[in-house]
Design a protein around this motif. Structure first.
Motif, PDB file in Angstrom:
ATOM      1  N   LEU A 230      48.791 -14.257  65.155  1.00 42.17           N
ATOM      2  CA  LEU A 230      49.426 -12.796  66.704  1.00 42.17           C
ATOM      3  C   LEU A 230      50.627 -13.588  66.604  1.00 42.17           C
ATOM      4  N   ILE A 231      50.500 -14.080  66.646  1.00 45.30           N
ATOM      5  CA  ILE A 231      52.170 -14.574  66.366  1.00 45.30           C
ATOM      6  C   ILE A 231      53.147 -14.017  64.914  1.00 45.30           C
ATOM      7  N   GLU A 232      52.403 -14.696  63.611  1.00 45.76           N
ATOM      8  CA  GLU A 232      52.542 -13.867  62.434  1.00 45.76           C
ATOM      9  C   GLU A 232      52.287 -12.598  62.262  1.00 45.76           C
ATOM     10  N   LYS A 233      51.528 -11.006  63.471  1.00 45.11           N
ATOM     11  CA  LYS A 233      51.714  -9.994  63.043  1.00 45.11           C
ATOM     12  C   LYS A 233      52.855  -9.687  63.697  1.00 45.11           C
ATOM     13  N   ILE A 234      53.110 -10.467  64.781  1.00 49.29           N
ATOM     14  CA  ILE A 234      54.602 -10.428  66.007  1.00 49.29           C
ATOM     15  C   ILE A 234      56.079 -10.012  65.019  1.00 49.29           C
TER      16      ILE A 234
END
Ligand code: SF4
Length: 377
Positions: free
Chosen positions: A287-291
């Motif tokens: 999720l952090i990578e997507k953000i």
């Protein structure tokens, strides 16, 4: 199948029960203990109770029989966390800084993961201490005067579903004037061992209440133990319309359930709020990578390192997925039965802020600035 190890993997679990017993037998010590929300739906399994059955009253009784001087419910600490975290979210939304969402901060394994893998998001992690550390600071302050009067030393312990909490308790950030706010962390499994060693018939004892003056907590505090619970509690605090309908709207917004990644879009006080709820560090990483890549955008993200949240922490008794589902249902049943649903309606919390020991000391006692990754032991 249950995670048998802590999600931070490298944390060595040291048991310190011999030291805990010594403190209990020391007449110069006042041993106070708090019990985390998720412990109530799992500990009873070791004594023949059904998974998900709330045995918190019996746990309080057993703890007194073991010789502890006072017993408290970490749900009070969770109520404090919500008061501070909801305020922080409101301020962040007002600030217009939306590079990253506000990330929750109550899971120490998640904090450690962020420090080492994503240090750039640290400024966006809530400055709120975890419920255990907030309540630990409040309890150490509360017993200070009594200790002086009675010539005793308060030892603060915490029963947690979590192995990473042992690491959190010894971090420099939670040691004030050379004194830790939490002296010992005992896992649910360790408390089970203590109860067995003492020969207490857990299934036969009557339930008791926690000690005054921290004897009331809210349903919002209880659901901290499941993935999505911190978010739900914060939304209950933030929403202006304090109706039964607003509780239902939040409940059915998509933040409940066993999925490792949940997303919800909510209308809150005239603005649209985008929320992410993740459990499991692999899910958090994705999720952090997507953000970071701009693929996803959120205003608020809750992260719990253990899949399903603290109900399935590495300090809890082993169980299968079907039983974790029961534990989760048990947490929501306890919330449903709670007469107070919102943290701000808890009179204990009101009294702490208004003329109580927190007045003017919120920042000192309830917030933390992480100095950086700590070496692993
Ligand atoms: Fe501990 Fe809960 Fe985080 Fe698991 S999810 S590491 S039990 S605080």
């Amino acid at each position: 199948q249950c995670a048998a190890v802590c999600p931070t993997a490298a944390i060595k679990v040291k048991t310190n029960l011999d030291k805990v017993w010594r403190q209990l037998y020391d007449p110069g010590k006042r041993v106070v203990v708090q019990v985390a929300p998720a412990v109530r739906v799992a500990l009873g399994e070791a004594f023949g109770l059904a998974p998900g059955e709330d045995s918190i009253g019996k746990i309080f009784t057993a703890i007194r029989m073991l010789g502890f001087d006072a017993v408290h419910d970490t749900c009070v600490g969770a109520d404090l966390t919500i008061m501070e975290e909801a305020k922080e979210l409101g301020e962040k939304l007002e600030s217009g800084d939306d590079r990253f969402p506000l990330f929750t901060s109550c899971c120490p394994a998640w904090i450690r993961f962020a420090e080492t893998k994503h240090p750039d998001i640290m400024p966006y992690i809530s400055s709120c201490k975890s419920p255990m550390e907030m309540f630990g600071a409040v309890l150490k302050e509360y017993y200070k005067d009594k200790d002086k009067e009675e010539g005793k030393e308060t030892i603060s312990m915490a029963v947690m579903p979590c192995v990473a909490k042992k690491m959190e308790a010894v971090r420099d950030e939670f040691i004030r004037d050379g004194v830790p706010d939490i002296d010992y962390v005992i896992t649910t499994k360790e408390l089970i061992r203590m109860i067995r060693e003492s020969g207490i018939q857990f299934d036969e004892i009557d339930p008791e209440a926690p000690d005054m003056p921290f004897s009331i907590s809210s349903g919002a505090g209880v659901i901290f133990g499941v993935t999505g619970g911190v978010t739900e509690a914060a939304l209950r605090r933030l929403v202006q319309e304090k109706s039964t309908q607003s509780l239902r709207d939040i409940k059915f917004s998509g933040i409940r359930g066993m999925e490792g990644v949940k997303e919800a879009v909510l209308e809150l006080n005239g603005r649209t709020l985008r929320i992410g709820v993740v459990s499991g560090l692999g899910n958090a990483d994705n999720l952090i990578e997507k953000i970071k890549s701009g693929e996803e955008h959120f205003d608020f993200v809750e992260v719990m390192a253990c899949p399903y949240g603290c109900i399935a922490g590495a300090g809890q008794p082993f169980c299968h997925k079907v039983d974790k589902k029961e534990r989760m249902a048990g947490m929501y049943r306890s919330d449903k039965a709670a007469p107070i649903k919102r943290s701000e309606e808890n009179p204990v919390i009101y009294n702490l802020y208004h003329g109580g020991l927190l007045e003017g000391r919120e920042h000192e006692l309830l917030h933390v600035h992480y100095k950086g990754a700590q070496p692993q032991e």
